[in-house]
Design an enzyme around this catalytic site. Structure first.
Site, short mmCIF file in Angstrom:
data_model
loop_
_atom_site.label_atom_id
_atom_site.label_comp_id
_atom_site.label_asym_id
_atom_site.label_seq_id
_atom_site.Cartn_x
_atom_site.Cartn_y
_atom_site.Cartn_z
N GLY A 1 0.79 -1.22 0.00
CA GLY A 1 0.00 0.00 0.00
C GLY A 1 0.82 1.27 0.00
O GLY A 1 0.27 2.37 -0.09
N ASP B 1 10.47 -7.23 0.29
CA ASP B 1 11.59 -6.27 0.32
C ASP B 1 11.76 -5.77 1.74
O ASP B 1 12.11 -4.61 1.98
CB ASP B 1 11.35 -5.11 -0.65
CG ASP B 1 12.60 -4.29 -0.92
OD1 ASP B 1 13.72 -4.79 -0.66
OD2 ASP B 1 12.48 -3.13 -1.38
#
Length: 410
Positions: free
Chosen positions: A274, A299
């Site tokens: 998001g 990540d």
């Protein structure tokens, strides 16, 4: 967290089960030791009622006289999906895969396991070649022990124009000799190298990686459309966190994004937190690439599963505030604090993905990319008993890895 327990035979019954053949309501999974087994006494895997379990209570399950533990999940709204596979992860639980000790790395691995990621590839960030060579040796030991699924070198072979949270002073061109040096230091455990193929030596390094059986990933790049096409033809097969750390898509200069999305040889990484991607951009990627070419990644950096505060990402100082990691100097986004259970929940709620498409992005596709599809990524007989239980609100309710509970359902 419940202590790890191993049972000779475990049956999870009465849940929705996501299988390669489709979604089975009121299905079940039978586990024998560390692997998934078809239940010869009660129908095929994923279908039919489990046998009654009489005897003493063992946590949420019931143990019969033969040592079988049955978890009756009927009517509880649970969904069982394959364990998540993260091919791009820098750490978690307050620990870094790049700079932490072996114990620190295991802390990060455990943190992500508790959030459903049963297979983790450890990603590094840009450091000196000497440091990365030493790091490769330590990480390789943990791969050989079975704690990690491989090593991903993100940097130092990336563009200073698109460096993101990497130290520009340590960047270098992707000289094939240096690339080979890192791969050899990993002793057969290197899974992926991210590089900017437009830099001197880039195309040659992509070819070298393909020859060595290591994934060449295009990322942190300022390449043109044509340069990206050349890299794909040379053997590149992954787009490192597509859209992030690369030129934006433009109508007269499409750049790397168009080349990576349109080519069926490329699997595109997406960070579904998001923050890194607008929902419409994620929808664009799925619509263009198709569900079989998307791999959700975290990540993640140290703060994943840990909290806000000050951290280090390699040599860079990072501040995490309200779950968003940014460099203290310059404010660039510095990885994420994402865990894959959150990415899955977003996928099936906010993003509106179907269950099979979400499972493809979090389990099937990354497992295939790593060449591990014969052991993980789907719920099938003979594969590792790696699975995740989600409740009716799509929150994590249980995690099993190789037949052992990491998080036991209540």
């Amino acid at each position: 967290m419940a202590p790890l327990t191993t049972t000779q035979r475990t049956v999870l019954a009465g849940a929705r089960v996501v299988l390669p053949s489709g979604v089975v309501e009121g299905g079940r999974i039978t586990v024998e030791g560390a692997t998934i087994a078809a239940d010869d006494t009660a129908g095929p895997l994923g279908a039919g009622p489990a046998g009654a379990a009489d005897g003493r209570t063992d946590g949420a399950g019931r143990t019969d006289g033969a040592g079988q533990v049955t978890y009756d999940l009927t009517g509880r709204g649970y969904t069982i999906v394959p364990g998540f596979v993260d091919i791009h992860n820098h750490g978690g639980g307050g620990a870094s895969f790049t700079s932490g000790s072996a114990e620190d790395i295991l802390t990060g691995v455990r943190t992500h396991r508790e959030h459903g990621t049963t297979t983790v590839v450890a990603s590094t960030v840009t450091e000196s070649m000497e440091f990365l060579v030493r790091r490769a040796g330590l990480l390789a030991e943990l791969v050989e022990q079975g704690d990690l699924a491989g090593i991903h070198f993100e940097g130092p072979f990336i563009s200073p124009c698109r460096k993101g949270a990497h130290d520009e002073g340590l960047l270098r061109h992707p000289d094939p000799a240096d690339v080979r040096k890192l791969v050899e230091a990993a002793r057969g455990t290197a899974r992926m190298v991210t590089l900017a193929a437009e830099l001197p030596g880039g195309i040659e390094s992509v070819r070298l990686l393909a020859e060595l059986g290591v994934i060449a990933a295009i990322g942190h790049t300022d390449a043109s459309y044509e340069q990206t096409r050349e890299a794909i033809d040379a053997g590149a097969t992954v787009a490192t966190h597509l859209f992030n750390a690369m030129p934006p898509l433009q109508h007269r200069e499409p750049g790397p994004i168009a080349a990576l999305l349109e080519d069926e040889r490329i699997t595109v990484e997406l960070i579904n937190d998001g923050t890194h991607l607008h929902p419409s951009v994620l929808e664009l990627a799925f619509g263009s690439a198709g569900a079989d070419r998307v791999a959700f990644i975290t990540d993640a950096m140290d703060a994943a599963g840990f909290g806000d505060g000050m951290y280090e990402l390699g040599p860079m100082k990072v501040e995490v505030r309200e779950g968003v990691a940014r460099l203290l100097e310059g404010g660039s986004i510095a990885g994420s604090t994402l865990t894959l259970d959150t990415a899955f929940k977003r996928a099936v709620t906010l993003d509106g993905l179907s269950l099979p498409d979400a499972v493809a992005a979090l389990s099937v596709n990354p497992a295939r990319l790593l060449g591990l599809q014969d052991r993980i990524g789907t719920l099938e007989p003979g594969k590792d008993a790696d699975l995740v239980l989600l409740d009716r609100a799509w929150d994590l309710a249980g995690v099993m890895r190789k037949g052992e509970w990491v998080v036991e359902p209540a």
